[in-house]
Motif scaffolding. Structure first.
Motif, PDB file in Angstrom:
ATOM      1  N   ARG A   1      -4.443 -24.938   5.572  1.00 43.08           N
ATOM      2  CA  ARG A   1      -2.990 -25.089   5.488  1.00 43.08           C
ATOM      3  C   ARG A   1      -2.611 -26.489   5.017  1.00 43.08           C
ATOM      4  NH1 ARG A   1      -1.294 -25.505  11.940  1.00 43.08           N
ATOM      5  NH2 ARG A   1      -2.876 -27.042  12.514  1.00 43.08           N
ATOM      6  N   LEU A   2      -1.440 -26.570   4.407  1.00 45.67           N
ATOM      7  CA  LEU A   2      -0.819 -27.826   4.011  1.00 45.67           C
ATOM      8  C   LEU A   2       0.414 -28.006   4.884  1.00 45.67           C
ATOM      9  CD1 LEU A   2      -0.620 -30.242   2.005  1.00 45.67           C
ATOM     10  CD2 LEU A   2       0.810 -28.765   0.577  1.00 45.67           C
ATOM     11  N   GLN A   3       0.455 -29.134   5.647  1.00 41.43           N
ATOM     12  CA  GLN A   3       1.525 -29.334   6.616  1.00 41.43           C
ATOM     13  C   GLN A   3       2.419 -30.513   6.226  1.00 41.43           C
ATOM     14  OE1 GLN A   3      -1.408 -29.552  10.025  1.00 41.43           O
ATOM     15  NE2 GLN A   3       0.220 -28.395  11.066  1.00 41.43           N
ATOM     16  N   ASN A   4       3.699 -30.391   6.536  1.00 41.39           N
ATOM     17  CA  ASN A   4       4.652 -31.492   6.485  1.00 41.39           C
ATOM     18  C   ASN A   4       5.039 -31.831   7.917  1.00 41.39           C
ATOM     19  OD1 ASN A   4       4.895 -31.718   3.631  1.00 41.39           O
ATOM     20  ND2 ASN A   4       6.187 -29.885   3.623  1.00 41.39           N
ATOM     21  N   VAL A   5       4.982 -33.118   8.256  1.00 44.54           N
ATOM     22  CA  VAL A   5       5.297 -33.529   9.622  1.00 44.54           C
ATOM     23  C   VAL A   5       6.456 -34.522   9.577  1.00 44.54           C
ATOM     24  CG1 VAL A   5       4.421 -34.570  11.746  1.00 44.54           C
ATOM     25  CG2 VAL A   5       2.876 -33.238  10.277  1.00 44.54           C
TER      26      VAL A   5
ATOM     27  N   PRO B   1       8.940 -37.043  11.855  1.00 48.56           N
ATOM     28  CA  PRO B   1       8.825 -37.715  13.161  1.00 48.56           C
ATOM     29  C   PRO B   1       9.722 -37.107  14.234  1.00 48.56           C
ATOM     30  CG  PRO B   1       9.948 -39.119  11.521  1.00 48.56           C
ATOM     31  CD  PRO B   1       9.326 -37.974  10.788  1.00 48.56           C
ATOM     32  N   ALA B   2      10.802 -36.487  13.840  1.00 47.26           N
ATOM     33  CA  ALA B   2      11.696 -35.862  14.837  1.00 47.26           C
ATOM     34  C   ALA B   2      11.531 -34.349  14.865  1.00 47.26           C
ATOM     35  CB  ALA B   2      13.157 -36.230  14.547  1.00 47.26           C
ATOM     36  N   GLY B   3      11.341 -33.722  13.690  1.00 47.29           N
ATOM     37  CA  GLY B   3      11.328 -32.260  13.622  1.00 47.29           C
ATOM     38  C   GLY B   3       9.972 -31.638  13.878  1.00 47.29           C
ATOM     39  N   GLY B   4       8.867 -32.431  13.921  1.00 49.42           N
ATOM     40  CA  GLY B   4       7.544 -31.885  14.184  1.00 49.42           C
ATOM     41  C   GLY B   4       6.874 -31.362  12.932  1.00 49.42           C
ATOM     42  N   ALA B   5       5.784 -30.606  13.120  1.00 53.33           N
ATOM     43  CA  ALA B   5       4.935 -30.131  12.016  1.00 53.33           C
ATOM     44  C   ALA B   5       5.364 -28.757  11.549  1.00 53.33           C
ATOM     45  CB  ALA B   5       3.479 -30.097  12.470  1.00 53.33           C
ATOM     46  N   THR B   6       5.399 -28.618  10.214  1.00 53.01           N
ATOM     47  CA  THR B   6       5.717 -27.331   9.598  1.00 53.01           C
ATOM     48  C   THR B   6       4.671 -27.020   8.544  1.00 53.01           C
ATOM     49  OG1 THR B   6       8.088 -27.697   9.906  1.00 53.01           O
ATOM     50  CG2 THR B   6       7.427 -26.010   8.315  1.00 53.01           C
ATOM     51  N   THR B   7       4.176 -25.807   8.539  1.00 49.50           N
ATOM     52  CA  THR B   7       3.193 -25.413   7.545  1.00 49.50           C
ATOM     53  C   THR B   7       3.905 -25.019   6.258  1.00 49.50           C
ATOM     54  OG1 THR B   7       1.633 -24.653   9.215  1.00 49.50           O
ATOM     55  CG2 THR B   7       1.331 -23.812   6.977  1.00 49.50           C
ATOM     56  N   ALA B   8       3.575 -25.765   5.185  1.00 50.30           N
ATOM     57  CA  ALA B   8       4.200 -25.487   3.893  1.00 50.30           C
ATOM     58  C   ALA B   8       3.438 -24.427   3.111  1.00 50.30           C
ATOM     59  CB  ALA B   8       4.293 -26.770   3.073  1.00 50.30           C
ATOM     60  N   MET B   9       2.110 -24.418   3.213  1.00 55.34           N
ATOM     61  CA  MET B   9       1.287 -23.460   2.468  1.00 55.34           C
ATOM     62  C   MET B   9       0.112 -23.043   3.336  1.00 55.34           C
ATOM     63  SD  MET B   9       1.177 -25.262  -1.322  1.00 55.34           S
ATOM     64  CE  MET B   9       0.337 -23.868  -2.045  1.00 55.34           C
ATOM     65  N   TYR B  10      -0.234 -21.750   3.250  1.00 55.56           N
ATOM     66  CA  TYR B  10      -1.407 -21.209   3.933  1.00 55.56           C
ATOM     67  C   TYR B  10      -2.462 -20.803   2.895  1.00 55.56           C
ATOM     68  CZ  TYR B  10       0.328 -20.619   8.745  1.00 55.56           C
ATOM     69  OH  TYR B  10       0.764 -20.818  10.017  1.00 55.56           O
ATOM     70  N   GLY B  11      -3.737 -20.885   3.256  1.00 53.81           N
ATOM     71  CA  GLY B  11      -4.815 -20.264   2.499  1.00 53.81           C
ATOM     72  C   GLY B  11      -4.935 -20.716   1.060  1.00 53.81           C
ATOM     73  N   ILE B  12      -5.031 -22.011   0.823  1.00 54.93           N
ATOM     74  CA  ILE B  12      -5.206 -22.532  -0.532  1.00 54.93           C
ATOM     75  C   ILE B  12      -6.672 -22.390  -0.931  1.00 54.93           C
ATOM     76  CG2 ILE B  12      -4.910 -24.552  -2.010  1.00 54.93           C
ATOM     77  CD1 ILE B  12      -2.887 -25.581   0.092  1.00 54.93           C
ATOM     78  N   LYS B  13      -6.939 -21.983  -2.179  1.00 52.66           N
ATOM     79  CA  LYS B  13      -8.307 -21.749  -2.607  1.00 52.66           C
ATOM     80  C   LYS B  13      -8.477 -22.237  -4.047  1.00 52.66           C
ATOM     81  CE  LYS B  13      -9.979 -17.801  -1.344  1.00 52.66           C
ATOM     82  NZ  LYS B  13     -10.958 -18.141  -0.285  1.00 52.66           N
ATOM     83  N   ALA B  14      -9.574 -22.969  -4.318  1.00 55.23           N
ATOM     84  CA  ALA B  14      -9.941 -23.366  -5.688  1.00 55.23           C
ATOM     85  C   ALA B  14     -11.386 -22.934  -5.908  1.00 55.23           C
ATOM     86  CB  ALA B  14      -9.810 -24.878  -5.868  1.00 55.23           C
ATOM     87  N   GLN B  15     -11.677 -22.372  -7.097  1.00 57.33           N
ATOM     88  CA  GLN B  15     -13.000 -21.792  -7.339  1.00 57.33           C
ATOM     89  C   GLN B  15     -13.581 -22.243  -8.677  1.00 57.33           C
ATOM     90  OE1 GLN B  15     -12.157 -17.535  -6.926  1.00 57.33           O
ATOM     91  NE2 GLN B  15     -13.174 -17.535  -4.926  1.00 57.33           N
ATOM     92  N   ASN B  16     -14.925 -22.318  -8.668  1.00 57.94           N
ATOM     93  CA  ASN B  16     -15.739 -22.439  -9.882  1.00 57.94           C
ATOM     94  C   ASN B  16     -15.309 -23.585 -10.796  1.00 57.94           C
ATOM     95  OD1 ASN B  16     -17.224 -20.148  -9.102  1.00 57.94           O
ATOM     96  ND2 ASN B  16     -15.684 -18.800 -10.011  1.00 57.94           N
ATOM     97  N   ALA B  17     -15.421 -24.791 -10.272  1.00 55.22           N
ATOM     98  CA  ALA B  17     -15.102 -25.982 -11.062  1.00 55.22           C
ATOM     99  C   ALA B  17     -16.384 -26.617 -11.581  1.00 55.22           C
ATOM    100  CB  ALA B  17     -14.329 -26.985 -10.220  1.00 55.22           C
ATOM    101  N   ASP B  18     -16.339 -27.114 -12.812  1.00 58.35           N
ATOM    102  CA  ASP B  18     -17.441 -27.856 -13.425  1.00 58.35           C
ATOM    103  C   ASP B  18     -16.805 -28.972 -14.257  1.00 58.35           C
ATOM    104  OD1 ASP B  18     -19.628 -28.890 -14.755  1.00 58.35           O
ATOM    105  OD2 ASP B  18     -20.523 -26.943 -15.166  1.00 58.35           O
ATOM    106  N   ILE B  19     -16.748 -30.164 -13.706  1.00 60.75           N
ATOM    107  CA  ILE B  19     -16.049 -31.290 -14.329  1.00 60.75           C
ATOM    108  C   ILE B  19     -17.092 -32.312 -14.766  1.00 60.75           C
ATOM    109  CG2 ILE B  19     -14.309 -33.084 -14.007  1.00 60.75           C
ATOM    110  CD1 ILE B  19     -13.264 -31.345 -11.639  1.00 60.75           C
ATOM    111  N   ARG B  20     -17.055 -32.699 -16.036  1.00 61.23           N
ATOM    112  CA  ARG B  20     -18.018 -33.667 -16.569  1.00 61.23           C
ATOM    113  C   ARG B  20     -17.258 -34.891 -17.065  1.00 61.23           C
ATOM    114  NH1 ARG B  20     -22.945 -30.574 -18.190  1.00 61.23           N
ATOM    115  NH2 ARG B  20     -22.539 -28.422 -17.529  1.00 61.23           N
TER     116      ARG B  20
END
Length: 783
Positions: free
Chosen positions: A749-753, A755-774
């Protein structure tokens, strides 16, 4: 002032065992008209105490004895005078030297005990006249040998065992004189063209917790108290060609004591460490020298008695030429050189205060040392196919306390084991010291920095490029306070090598990611760094996944937490803060491998395995030679399965997590309060193999391959009348060819926190696949 000094040059000689007058019957056995042949027998000798005293302090060897390994000791000594030389041939039966305790007066602790099995031999040719030809004496075409050595060092009932040890010294044109030195009369030994050959067959530990029978009494026989006592740290071979001189005089840094003044050179020598693979320098050369000399004094302070080794100046220069790492058939690294210059500078001094007893929680035996060091104007260089690169202007200084002990895991050892004072994130399951040879670190405060890189010649313009090594944990500048422990066990993941468990805590740290000559750059300020390693190993393998093998570091299970109070741009203390960064990591099965041989021939900016194919694709073909360094990193990031708490940020230690915090509140002193600002949290990220049939499979990890070379490259002029044209000739640079690969990286998950409102999840289940960087980067001088 009274000085008592008992020298032990004949400690190993059985001639001391049975000296007596020759009677008529003995004389009747003497044959020939020239020389003397003498045979002695005896049961050895012993002494309750042998002491060295100076300035009111004393170092004592208790329970000293030298006896035959079996029966009576026999030795044969032949003395002849031939061709104006006194020739001495000596051989002896195997002996055993034993010291029950090494103590300092006034201390209840000790340095431990030792026992050595050995055989001593000599073939000496002596004549009068030293280097001046008038006084002193000369040794030529002679040999001293110490063979079949097995050495036991005992600390709190545990043994460090050195086996298969041998030394042979070949002495040619060696001169001994009494000369006037900087501190008075000195015995000066000119080494001429001598050769030293030595090998160490094994270095083992026997960690049985109790052994009422004492040290084993049969050399070269495995001790079966500990089932792992046959495993070794590896083998070492040296073949050194020595020159220069060594001087020994009275008087330490103050008052009585000893002063050793080395000026030793090494040339055309061999160094080799062997595990399954090799670390070999086929042309080892160097210099060890000190103008003021190394001093040894016995002193006392509030912490008790200690032996102080100090040196106001010391230069260590060494070149490892023809260096091979891993498979003996590998391409060579080239040559690696160090030029280290230690120099006292006001309060920054160089000394060791050796004290009896190690870590306070490790019993009454062992070794501890207060240390202080100051090194300046030093460098490390790499030569690759005749092209050289210098890490120039290396400086470091610091102080601290280190300890060395043989320790036992309390959970396994049971009653009587000394518990550990170390806590850490896994304190609940860490019930004591680990099995092994333990190096303890207590408030080691230090600093180091590089001026930068120089390519081509040691006086070439300074340039950037050290930033390319940050990925390996090498910063251009670093200030730190270090506490913790490193415990080593013999035997690697397979065969010889070493295994380790470690806990480190770095505090009050400041590290540069990039810095210029004025000290301006990108700084990690107010940093703390906690690191833990369990079940790690270090091996030199002859065959890795690419067949090259090399130095293979396996991190086992590891977790860490890096907390940077301020990422500053500009000055290290007052530069603009970009906020706070917290990075947690949790890994299993991660590795780092180094091998000799760099990128070789490659296509830059295009693709193709030949020069023609590369050019046709729009690239540039570069051949960086058959030398260099290859680095392989694999990080296997593990998912924390404890869950993701709702509306809050997870605080689990063993978790992969990145936090960026800004806009923090201030305390009464104007200092930022951590945890009071706005946060962006990348939480519980991990690698996976992307296997649909087995989603939990995680073997591939995040892989980084680096090839490091010193090579020329194409550079275009940025400005001037010839802007856009190539610089001629092609400038040399620090070349890094890299490749980053992964099959799958997941983020829970990607969270935004707020100081007064607490933590909120902005995105769930992020996935990156098959990278080949040269990428291909070459750092060259701007001018």
């Amino acid at each position: 002032m009274r000085r008592t000094l008992l020298l032990l040059p004949l400690l190993f000689s059985p001639l001391l065992q049975a000296m007596q007058a020759l009677d008529d019957e003995s004389l009747s056995g003497v044959s020939g008209r020239d020389g003397i042949s003498m045979e002695t027998t005896g049961s050895g000798w012993s002494a309750n105490s042998v002491s060295y005293s100076e300035d009111g302090q004393s170092l004592s060897l208790k329970g000293v004895s030298n006896r035959p390994q079996s029966g009576n000791a026999t030795s044969t000594t032949k003395i002849d005078a031939l061709a104006n030389q006194l020739q001495i041939e000596h051989s002896a039966s195997p002996q055993v030297l034993s010291v029950d305790n090494v103590e300092m007066a006034g201390s209840s602790k000790s340095f431990g005990a030792f026992k050595a099995f050995y055989t001593l031999g000599a073939s000496l040719k002596l004549k009068g006249g030293g280097a001046s030809g008038v006084s002193g004496f000369t040794v030529d075409a002679s040999r001293l040998s110490l063979s079949d050595v097995t050495f036991y060092y005992r600390d709190n009932g545990l043994d460090l065992i050195v086996g298969g040890l041998s030394f042979d010294a070949y002495l040619n044109n060696v001169y001994a004189d009494i000369v006037s030195g900087g501190s008075g009369q000195e015995v000066k030994l000119e080494l001429g063209s001598s050769r030293f050959v030595g090998q160490l067959g094994s270095l083992r530990l026997d960690l049985a917790h109790s052994d009422p029978a004492g040290v084993a009494v049969t050399p070269n026989t495995p001790d079966t108290r500990d089932p792992n006592s046959n495993r070794s740290f590896g083998q070492l071979k040296l073949d050194l060609n020595l020159g220069g001189s060594l001087s020994l005089g009275g008087g330490g840094a103050s008052g009585e004591g000893l002063r050793l003044r080395p000026n030793i050179s090494i040339a055309n020598s061999l160094f080799e460490y062997r595990d399954d693979g090799v670390l070999r320098a086929e042309n080892f050369a160097g210099v060890l020298s000190s103008s003021a000399g190394l001093t040894l004094d016995l002193e006392q302070d509030a912490g008790g008695s200690y032996a102080k080794l100090a040196f106001a100046d010391l230069r260590l220069n060494a070149t490892l030429g023809g260096l091979i790492i891993g498979n003996p058939a590998n391409q060579k690294l080239g040559s690696l050189a160090i030029d280290l210059n230690f120099q006292d500078q006001g309060a920054r001094q160089n000394w060791l205060k050796l004290r009896p007893g190690g870590d306070p929680s490790s019993g009454l035996k062992g070794v501890s040392a207060d240390l202080s060091w100051n090194m300046l104007n030093s460098s490390v260089s790499l030569t690759d196919n005749g092209n050289s690169l210098w890490f120039s202007g290396l400086r470091t200084h610091g102080t601290g306390l280190v300890s060395l002990d043989l320790t036992k895991n309390c959970a396994a050892a049971g009653p009587g084991c000394h518990p550990s004072v170390w806590g850490g994130a896994d304190q609940g399951s860490y019930t004591g010291h680990f099995d092994g040879l333990r190096l303890g670190l207590n408030n080691v405060k230090g600093s180091y920095s590089f001026d930068g890189l120089r390519v081509g010649t040691p006086t070439a313009p300074l340039q950037g490029g050290t930033e390319l090594l940050v990925l390996l944990g090498v910063f251009p500048a670093y200030d730190f306070t270090l506490n913790g422990q490193l415990t080593l066990q013999p035997g690697g993941s397979l065969g010889d090598g070493l295994r380790y468990n470690a806990d480190f805590y770095v505090s009050e740290a400041r590290a540069a990611l990039t810095v210029d000559e004025t000290g301006k750059g990108l700084w990690l300020a107010g940093t703390s760094y906690e690191m833990h390693f369990r079940g790690g190993s270090l091996d030199i393998s002859s065959a890795g996944t690419d067949g090259k093998g090399g130095i293979e570091l396996r991190k086992g299970t590891s977790w860490s937490k890096l907390d940077v109070a301020d990422v500053r741009w500009g000055d290290r203390a007052s530069g603009t803060s970009l906020g706070r960064i917290v990075l947690k990591s949790y890994e299993q099965g991660s590795t780092l491998a180094l091998s000799s041989g760099g990128a070789g021939a490659l296509c830059v900016g295009g693709s193709g395995s030949t020069g023609a194919a590369c050019t046709a694709s729009g690239g540039r073909w570069e051949d960086r030679g058959n030398e260099g360094v290859s680095v392989k990193l694999k990080s296997v990031l593990v998912r924390d399965s404890s869950g993701n708490p709702a509306n809050s940020v997870a605080t689990t230690d063993k978790r992969n997590q990145l936090i960026w915090e800004t806009n923090r509140a201030k305390d009464g002193n104007g200092k930022d309060i951590n945890g009071s600002g706005s946060q962006l949290v990348i939480d519980n990220f991990y690698t996976a193999d992307g296997d649909v049939a087995n989603p939990s499979k995680n073997d591939y990890g995040l892989q980084v391959d680096l090839s490091l070379d010193v090579a020329s490259t194409k550079v275009k002029l940025k400005s001037g009348p010839n802007a856009g044209s190539n610089v001629s000739p092609d400038p040399l640079g620090f070349a890094v060819n890299g490749q980053v690969r992964f099959k799958e990286i997941n983020v829970d998950r990607l969270q935004n926190v707020h100081p007064a409102g607490g933590a909120t999840t902005a995105m769930y289940g992020i996935k990156a696949q098959n990278a080949d960087i040269r990428a291909n980067l070459t750092a060259t001088p701007i001018n």
